[in-house]
Design a protein around this motif. Structure first.
Motif, PDB file in Angstrom:
ATOM      1  N   ALA A   1       0.793  -0.987  -0.335  1.00 30.43           N
ATOM      2  CA  ALA A   1      -0.022  -0.322  -0.297  1.00 30.43           C
ATOM      3  C   ALA A   1       1.094   1.009   0.072  1.00 30.43           C
ATOM      4  O   ALA A   1       1.344   1.331   0.522  1.00 30.43           O
ATOM      5  N   LYS A   2       0.528   2.026  -0.593  1.00 36.34           N
ATOM      6  CA  LYS A   2       0.694   3.215  -0.524  1.00 36.34           C
ATOM      7  C   LYS A   2       0.447   4.978  -0.726  1.00 36.34           C
ATOM      8  O   LYS A   2      -1.013   4.408  -1.809  1.00 36.34           O
ATOM      9  N   CYS A   3      -0.046   5.503  -0.086  1.00 36.33           N
ATOM     10  CA  CYS A   3      -1.299   6.786  -0.270  1.00 36.33           C
ATOM     11  C   CYS A   3      -0.536   7.205  -1.573  1.00 36.33           C
ATOM     12  O   CYS A   3       0.882   7.953  -2.179  1.00 36.33           O
ATOM     13  N   VAL A   4      -1.582   8.110  -2.096  1.00 38.74           N
ATOM     14  CA  VAL A   4      -1.144   8.950  -3.884  1.00 38.74           C
ATOM     15  C   VAL A   4       0.435   9.359  -3.530  1.00 38.74           C
ATOM     16  O   VAL A   4       0.994  10.188  -4.321  1.00 38.74           O
ATOM     17  N   HIS A   5      -0.298  10.534  -2.100  1.00 34.95           N
ATOM     18  CA  HIS A   5       0.517  11.763  -1.974  1.00 34.95           C
ATOM     19  C   HIS A   5       0.830  12.038  -0.794  1.00 34.95           C
ATOM     20  O   HIS A   5       1.827  12.669  -0.376  1.00 34.95           O
ATOM     21  N   ASN A   6       1.428  10.483   0.113  1.00 40.52           N
ATOM     22  CA  ASN A   6       2.036  11.002   0.766  1.00 40.52           C
ATOM     23  C   ASN A   6       3.153   9.519   1.079  1.00 40.52           C
ATOM     24  O   ASN A   6       2.855   8.586   1.885  1.00 40.52           O
ATOM     25  N   PRO A   7       4.073   9.942   0.069  1.00 43.59           N
ATOM     26  CA  PRO A   7       5.464   8.998  -0.181  1.00 43.59           C
ATOM     27  C   PRO A   7       5.972   8.367   1.428  1.00 43.59           C
ATOM     28  O   PRO A   7       6.503   7.629   1.743  1.00 43.59           O
ATOM     29  N   ALA A   8       5.928   8.216   2.572  1.00 50.71           N
ATOM     30  CA  ALA A   8       6.592   8.762   4.189  1.00 50.71           C
ATOM     31  C   ALA A   8       5.569   7.490   4.694  1.00 50.71           C
ATOM     32  O   ALA A   8       6.178   7.011   5.644  1.00 50.71           O
TER      33      ALA A   8
END
Ligand SMILES: Cc1cc2nc3c(=O)[nH]c(=O)nc-3n(C[C@H](O)[C@H](O)[C@H](O)COP(=O)(O)O)c2cc1C
Ligand code: SF4
Length: 680
Positions: free
Chosen positions: A361-368
């Motif tokens: 899982a990756k948030c589209v605009h939170n790469p942290a």
């Protein structure tokens, strides 16, 4: 003490006191290693605890048996080795004041026959699961016996690890499949009447309660209406739940619907372009009908709606799950009176689609998020000298660089040729259904301004103008331009997807959209053209439509394509376009399988083949740069500052990020910026 904000009121769940009303509901981000919640998994949840969440539910779909093999990186609760890892996670989450529970399940058919130990999947009836394409066997009595004890053993492991409780997954997995008339077609003592259909889940609940004792918290996440004519209806669900409560269930997490196919999953976890909190009133009605605490999550992504859910008595605990993937410090910001600084969840559902596209899982605009061990969720001020930075381009990459360098305390100027920020994302957000994407731009712009960044719009940057700013650091985030160079014949006759999205093409008649990217741009253009009256023919050289658009985002496109009769042709490559005698266009489509070219006559051809970097300025600035544009990859990946000086005469460091390097997605662009700038 009574708090002014109902969201910040504590809540007593059995003997557990939760510090506020905001929870993160069970979700599997696929961060497990060997099926265990190791360092990365722990860091992800501990960060939420630091950020103020009351309860973080780990282990979305954590599995109890080997014949429930991981479908998306699930935790393996049937392994004894999991206990010390759960214990470490629990202890650290507790240190930061949050409670932690895990979801517990047997996936039934909601997984693959071809993963884990390759044991045959079991289910009440031999019904294929569309989402995972699995054909299960009919569960026999001995299967049910061993699964009941697997549940009990798994629950005992969770209790031994010190978790505050568990939640039994009861929608579109094995437990509920016995209860639902849609999936239980048995004629033995486990099928037929409601009482018979409840037998298996009730056995599991009783066994689990016996294994963990009276004090341990056991919740259930249950579809209280499957939203299908042949499925479980509200009355039967409530009746079953009352029995479950008598058997030992302490709280309910309300779901409405099923998740066994893309179209229904996309309703249960709704994307942008859909109404907020679609099932909140339903959850409120269920709360009125039962006596145990109720939580619920489904696109309650803003604090105002969450507050309404608590103040209006609709819920006891409000799930803001993706909202805290986007901003794990949501509660801390709320408590600090900085609600306006919360990074918004824009509903892109990249978090879910990325699991299948790129493994986790990756948030589209939170790469942290999910990379807490390498990247900060909160940017620390630099302790080094204050530097002067010039960023060229205010698309997502440039804005992220501006925000981060600003937070680091540097003197930052952004030069943007257009009169507004956003770059390519502005085009994507021009689709009415995807309008919320603009939150990615707006939040960064506001945060950068908050950090003192200066913006100059309508400023087409020449190399001299950049150098005249006397920067220590130059970041080129100039994006790209649509790439038509793949087409050797007829480049000048075609339009590209940008032309469609920016409104310069209003097509009618037959429009061929050629997608050799596989992501959203061609889908957006095709949808827009179809909705505005064109007969769209979507052509791709791939063996499937838009392989980079996952199961969460494809349903809305497929709905539009079905409603507007978009024709799809797979496995054909556009190799040339020429004008016919009647003035229409002839598209030449080559099949490398049949080794033949066919022709299709249309009114317009629209192409999508990614972008080519807008790199002229970068190349002009390279000779004067102390690093000649070179990135020290080891330092970048090791979280250290960039210190290469391959050109001692150079007066500034130079880097480029985002599509100014190569055609990639928004997440990649923002990730480029964050990992480069957080050490600067
Ligand atoms: C990456 C991801 C994985 C998920 N996995 C699960 C899961 O395993 N079990 C579950 O019950 N819900 C799962 N969910 C659903 C969430 O718990 C939640 O219901 C959903 O995201 C809607 O709430 P939200 O709008 O607050 O995000 C998942 C959600 C995400 C984003
Ligand atoms: S990817 Fe999109 S939906 Fe998922 S958490 Fe991030 S902003 Fe929200």
């Amino acid at each position: 003490m009574e708090h002014l904000d109902p969201l910040l009121e504590p809540f007593a769940l059995k003997s557990l006191t939760l510090r506020n009303r905001i929870v993160s509901t069970s979700h599997e981000p696929a961060y497990a290693e060997d099926g265990l919640p190791k360092d990365r998994y722990r860091a992800y949840h501990v960060e939420k605890a630091r950020g103020g969440v009351a309860l973080t539910m780990i282990g979305g779909s954590a599995v109890v048996s080997p014949d429930s093999p991981p479908a998306f990186g699930n935790l393996l609760l049937y392994r004894d080795e999991i206990v010390p890892w759960l214990r470490r996670l629990t202890d650290e989450v507790h240190e930061h004041g949050a409670a932690v529970m895990t979801q517990v399940t047997h996936l039934g058919r909601r997984t693959s026959n071809y993963s884990g130990d390759w044991l045959p999947l079991v289910y009440p009836s031999p019904l294929r699961e569309p989402a995972h394409r699995s054909f299960p066997k009919i569960a026999e009595a001995w299967d049910l016996d061993r699964i009941v004890s697997d549940y009990a053993d798994a629950a005992a492991r969770c209790a031994a690890a010190g978790l505050d409780g568990i939640e039994l997954m009861h929608y579109s997995h094995l437990l509920d499949s016995f209860l639902s008339p849609a999936t239980n077609h048995r004629s033995d003592d486990h099928g037929g009447s409601l009482e018979a259909r409840m037998t298996f889940p009730r056995r599991v609940i009783r066994a689990v309660r016996e294994a963990v004792g009276e004090d341990f918290i056991i919740g259930i996440r249950m579809s209280m209406d499957e939203d299908r004519p042949d499925g479980l209806q509200r009355d039967e669900a409530l009746e079953a739940l009352r029995h479950y409560v008598a058997d030992g269930i302490d709280f309910l997490s309300v779901i409405k619907g099923t998740i066994d196919r893309d179209a229904t999953l996309a309703k249960v976890i709704p994307s942008m372009g859909t109404p907020a909190a679609p099932f909140l009133d339903f959850a409120g009605e269920i709360r009125q009908a039962i006596d145990i605490p109720v939580m619920h999550a489904s696109r309650i992504s803003d604090v105002a709606t969450a507050r309404h859910a608590i103040r209006g008595g609709l819920l006891d605990l409000v799930g803001m799950t993706r909202a805290q993937m986007a901003d794990p410090y949501l509660v801390a910001k709320l408590a600090a009176g900085e609600e306006d600084r919360i990074r918004p969840c824009v509903g892109a559902n990249y978090c879910l689609d990325a699991i299948y596209e790129s493994g986790d899982a990756k948030c589209v605009h939170n790469p942290a998020t999910g990379r807490e061990q390498q990247l900060p969720q909160r940017i620390e001020r630099s302790t080094g000298p204050r530097r002067t930075a010039v960023i060229v381009g205010a698309g997502p990459a440039g804005l992220e660089a501006a925000r981060v360098l600003g937070e680091r305390g540097h003197r930052v100027t952004v030069l943007e040729a257009a009169d507004a920020a956003g770059g390519q994302l502005r085009l994507a957000a021009s689709a009415p259904r995807r309008r919320d994407l603009i939150g990615i731009v707006d939040w960064r712009l506001a945060e950068a301004k908050h950090a003192g960044v200066q913006f100059r719009f309508g400023a087409f940057a020449e190399a001299e103008a950049v150098v005249a700013e006397e920067p220590d650091l130059v970041i080129i985030a100039t994006g790209g331009v649509p790439n038509r160079t793949f087409l050797t014949v007829g480049q000048d006759l075609v339009d590209d997807t940008w032309d469609v999205m920016d409104g310069s093409v209003h097509a009618t008649g037959d429009v061929l959209v050629f997608d050799d990217n596989g992501a959203e741009p061609a889908m957006d253009a095709a949808e827009k053209l179809a909705r505005t009256g064109a007969r769209v023919h979507l052509v791709t050289p791939e063996r499937a439509l838009a392989p980079l658009v996952g199961s969460m985002n494809s349903p809305a496109y497929l709905q539009a394509f079905a409603e507007h009769d978009v024709a799809v042709r797979l496995a054909h490559r556009l190799v040339g376009v020429r004008r016919g005698a009647d003035g229409r266009l002839i598209a030449e489509l080559y099949s490398e399988y049949a080794d033949r070219t066919l022709e299709q006559t249309v009114d317009r051809v629209v192409v999508e083949h990614g972008t080519l970097p807008n790199d002229e300025l970068y190349l002009e600035l390279v000779p004067g740069a102390s690093n000649r544009g070179e990135v020290d990859h080891r330092a970048l990946l090791g979280g250290r500052p960039q210190e290469l000086r391959t050109n001692p005469a150079g007066r500034y460091q130079l880097f480029r990020i985002g599509d100014a390097v190569a055609s990639r997605n928004v997440h990649a662009a923002i990730y480029d910026a964050l990992r480069l700038c957080h050490t600067a």
